[in-house]
Design a protein around this motif. Structure first.
Motif, PDB file in Angstrom:
ATOM      1  N   HIS A 108       7.956   6.670 -19.222  1.00 33.70           N
ATOM      2  CA  HIS A 108       7.097   7.578 -18.668  1.00 33.70           C
ATOM      3  C   HIS A 108       6.838   6.696 -17.105  1.00 33.70           C
ATOM      4  O   HIS A 108       5.939   7.727 -16.647  1.00 33.70           O
ATOM      5  CB  HIS A 108       6.069   7.855 -20.346  1.00 33.70           C
ATOM      6  CG  HIS A 108       5.238   8.987 -19.832  1.00 33.70           C
ATOM      7  ND1 HIS A 108       5.526  10.482 -19.667  1.00 33.70           N
ATOM      8  CD2 HIS A 108       4.444   9.279 -19.302  1.00 33.70           C
ATOM      9  CE1 HIS A 108       4.558  10.670 -19.341  1.00 33.70           C
ATOM     10  NE2 HIS A 108       3.470  10.929 -18.970  1.00 33.70           N
ATOM     11  N   HIS A 109       5.788   6.109 -17.584  1.00 35.06           N
ATOM     12  CA  HIS A 109       4.837   5.468 -16.663  1.00 35.06           C
ATOM     13  C   HIS A 109       5.814   4.517 -15.238  1.00 35.06           C
ATOM     14  O   HIS A 109       5.176   4.164 -14.369  1.00 35.06           O
ATOM     15  CB  HIS A 109       4.206   4.879 -16.754  1.00 35.06           C
ATOM     16  CG  HIS A 109       3.274   5.404 -17.975  1.00 35.06           C
ATOM     17  ND1 HIS A 109       1.858   5.997 -17.174  1.00 35.06           N
ATOM     18  CD2 HIS A 109       2.684   5.623 -19.121  1.00 35.06           C
ATOM     19  CE1 HIS A 109       1.504   6.795 -18.328  1.00 35.06           C
ATOM     20  NE2 HIS A 109       1.558   6.433 -18.971  1.00 35.06           N
TER      21      HIS A 109
ATOM     22  N   GLU B  37       0.278   4.229 -26.249  1.00 34.24           N
ATOM     23  CA  GLU B  37      -0.089   4.410 -25.242  1.00 34.24           C
ATOM     24  C   GLU B  37      -1.613   3.610 -25.210  1.00 34.24           C
ATOM     25  O   GLU B  37      -1.576   2.868 -24.475  1.00 34.24           O
ATOM     26  CB  GLU B  37       0.839   6.039 -24.808  1.00 34.24           C
ATOM     27  CG  GLU B  37      -0.297   6.201 -23.074  1.00 34.24           C
ATOM     28  CD  GLU B  37       0.168   7.928 -22.427  1.00 34.24           C
ATOM     29  OE1 GLU B  37       0.779   7.936 -21.239  1.00 34.24           O
ATOM     30  OE2 GLU B  37      -0.300   8.203 -22.758  1.00 34.24           O
TER      31      GLU B  37
ATOM     32  N   GLY C 148       1.662   1.248  -9.987  1.00 32.99           N
ATOM     33  CA  GLY C 148       3.842   1.440 -10.789  1.00 32.99           C
ATOM     34  C   GLY C 148       4.601   2.113  -9.794  1.00 32.99           C
ATOM     35  O   GLY C 148       4.526   1.362  -8.455  1.00 32.99           O
TER      36      GLY C 148
ATOM     37  N   LYS D 298      -4.309   2.877 -14.763  1.00 35.99           N
ATOM     38  CA  LYS D 298      -4.279   3.277 -13.178  1.00 35.99           C
ATOM     39  C   LYS D 298      -5.176   2.158 -12.474  1.00 35.99           C
ATOM     40  O   LYS D 298      -5.030   2.185 -11.233  1.00 35.99           O
ATOM     41  CB  LYS D 298      -4.970   4.647 -13.117  1.00 35.99           C
ATOM     42  CG  LYS D 298      -4.055   5.991 -13.672  1.00 35.99           C
ATOM     43  CD  LYS D 298      -3.787   7.057 -12.940  1.00 35.99           C
ATOM     44  CE  LYS D 298      -3.592   7.812 -13.403  1.00 35.99           C
ATOM     45  NZ  LYS D 298      -2.277   7.516 -13.563  1.00 35.99           N
TER      46      LYS D 298
ATOM     47  N   VAL E  93       6.745   4.808 -23.684  1.00 38.03           N
ATOM     48  CA  VAL E  93       6.181   4.876 -22.853  1.00 38.03           C
ATOM     49  C   VAL E  93       6.528   3.985 -21.519  1.00 38.03           C
ATOM     50  O   VAL E  93       5.490   4.263 -20.031  1.00 38.03           O
ATOM     51  CB  VAL E  93       4.815   3.894 -23.316  1.00 38.03           C
ATOM     52  CG1 VAL E  93       3.143   3.550 -22.590  1.00 38.03           C
ATOM     53  CG2 VAL E  93       4.411   4.522 -24.354  1.00 38.03           C
TER      54      VAL E  93
ATOM     55  N   ILE F 200      -1.306  -0.271 -15.673  1.00 35.43           N
ATOM     56  CA  ILE F 200      -0.914   1.389 -14.408  1.00 35.43           C
ATOM     57  C   ILE F 200      -1.081   1.839 -15.384  1.00 35.43           C
ATOM     58  O   ILE F 200      -1.181   3.235 -14.944  1.00 35.43           O
ATOM     59  CB  ILE F 200       1.138   0.805 -14.681  1.00 35.43           C
ATOM     60  CG1 ILE F 200       1.447  -0.522 -13.967  1.00 35.43           C
ATOM     61  CG2 ILE F 200       1.508   1.836 -14.431  1.00 35.43           C
ATOM     62  CD1 ILE F 200       2.085  -0.950 -13.439  1.00 35.43           C
ATOM     63  N   ILE F 201      -1.030   2.552 -16.869  1.00 35.34           N
ATOM     64  CA  ILE F 201      -1.355   3.350 -17.887  1.00 35.34           C
ATOM     65  C   ILE F 201      -2.593   3.696 -16.895  1.00 35.34           C
ATOM     66  O   ILE F 201      -2.286   5.086 -16.953  1.00 35.34           O
ATOM     67  CB  ILE F 201      -1.268   3.609 -18.715  1.00 35.34           C
ATOM     68  CG1 ILE F 201       0.284   2.826 -19.421  1.00 35.34           C
ATOM     69  CG2 ILE F 201      -1.712   4.716 -19.518  1.00 35.34           C
ATOM     70  CD1 ILE F 201       0.324   2.474 -20.406  1.00 35.34           C
TER      71      ILE F 201
ATOM     72  N   LYS G 240      11.268  10.266 -11.772  1.00 33.40           N
ATOM     73  CA  LYS G 240      10.478  11.686 -12.671  1.00 33.40           C
ATOM     74  C   LYS G 240      11.800  12.120 -13.097  1.00 33.40           C
ATOM     75  O   LYS G 240      12.219  12.927 -14.021  1.00 33.40           O
ATOM     76  CB  LYS G 240       9.746  12.025 -11.909  1.00 33.40           C
ATOM     77  CG  LYS G 240       8.024  12.053 -11.629  1.00 33.40           C
ATOM     78  CD  LYS G 240       7.497  11.588 -13.113  1.00 33.40           C
ATOM     79  CE  LYS G 240       5.842  11.125 -12.980  1.00 33.40           C
ATOM     80  NZ  LYS G 240       5.531  10.432 -13.998  1.00 33.40           N
TER      81      LYS G 240
END
Length: 330
Positions: A125-126, A27, A289, A285, A122, A282-283, A130
């Motif tokens: 996760h993103h 990540e 996403g 920000k 990863v 995206i991670i 959820k």
């Protein structure tokens, strides 16, 4: 005289595994690619069609990391017929300060397996919902089991399906995965059926023809494609790239040449000059996403040199701390 640490696959397996530390390591590598002055040359690909094989070279300099890894990896996909693994390789780690060779990691592709699976974790996760709980994995090799394991680290996965053309291979893989992960994992050779109830789909094959069709993917599904790392490989129906609510790459410079995006451009489902967010953005920000539960998201992973430098640097530091391997004077 410079000291070089020689590390075998056995040495590496004792100090590094697919866990949250590995996922965090990868990540961070994606974030570095998006936010730092990373130097990552194009992948050098040597195709050996006579033996259904390939040899690739990947590398990257990542500011802040002490090492630079140069990875040489091979994939010869008929090897299992000979009783040999389909993937092999090694990584050389050089000091990013002096350029001196510091370690030779004779990992036989183990670190590539770890960092590839971690990248899938990863991505999910993103990008996955959820509440994602069900998984379909296309492919029945080592990476299939590792990708499923990675998903269990980032989501509360309750069941999975393994698809392969050879149902016996799918059943063997499903049994191993179920025992290892403690969840029900079943096998099928019906690709459409595998996708029908999946919240997350991961494709892990070296196929040259799509195995996942666009109309099989339900709203809300996240798809990670990680097998198309050479120009001729194609796991996903190009229409899916055009229809997805969100397409994300590890590196668009790579996926437009090697990945699923390459095939979508050639098919005319995506404009050649279209731009898309990358996973690191995206991670970090800097790009948006998933924004709703009913979106179809697709992450196209071709494998980047930053991942190799990151995992190799982590492995080298752990081995040095543990006194693993053998040191020689060059």
């Amino acid at each position: 005289m410079p000291q070089i640490r020689i590390l075998t696959e056995s040495d590496l397996r004792k100090v590094i595994d697919l866990d949250m530390d590995a996922i965090t390591c990868i990540e961070d590598a994606f974030v570095a690619l998006a936010t730092k002055d990373v130097c990552m040359p194009p992948i050098a690909c040597l195709d050996i069609p006579a033996n259904n094989g390939e040899i690739d070279v990947k590398t990257a300099y990542v500011p802040g990391l002490d090492g630079v890894a140069v990875k040489i990896s091979s994939g010869f996909f008929d090897n299992p017929k000979l009783g040999l693994p389909s993937v092999a390789g090694m990584m050389n780690v050089f000091s990013s300060k002096t350029g001196i060779l510091e370690a030779v990691l004779l990992d036989n592709g183990y670190l590539t397996d770890i960092r590839t699976a971690a990248a899938g974790g990863v991505a999910a996760h993103h990008l996955a919902r959820k509440d994602a709980k069900t998984v379909a994995i296309y492919g029945a090799g080592v990476q299939a089991r590792l990708q499923l394991k990675a998903l269990t680290l980032v989501r509360d996965i309750t069941s999975a399906t393994i698809w392969a053309r050879d149902i016996a291979k799918a059943e063997t893989c499903a049994k191993k995965a179920s025992i290892e992960l403690g969840i029900p994992v079943r096998a099928t050779n019906d690709g459409k059926e595998a996708a029908s109830n999946a919240d997350i789909i991961v494709t892990t094959t070296p196929t040259r023809d799509p195995i996942l069709m666009a109309d099989w993917v339900n709203p809300g599904t996240h798809v990670t494609a990680m097998g198309a790392d050479m120009e001729h490989k194609n796991e996903i129906d190009p229409a899916l790239i055009g229809q997805a609510d969100l397409y994300v790459s590890d590196s668009q410079a790579q996926t437009s040449i090697l990945g699923e995006l390459h095939h979508a451009i050639n098919a005319g489902t995506v404009a050649k000059d279209a731009t898309f967010p990358e996973l690191g953005q995206i991670i970090a920000k800097s790009m948006t996403g998933r924004t709703s539960a009913d979106q179809i998201t697709v992450c196209d992973l071709t494998g980047t040199g930053v991942q190799d430098t990151a995992i190799a640097t982590l492995a080298q530091s752990r081995c040095a701390a543990a006194g693993a391997g053998v040191e020689i004077t060059s």
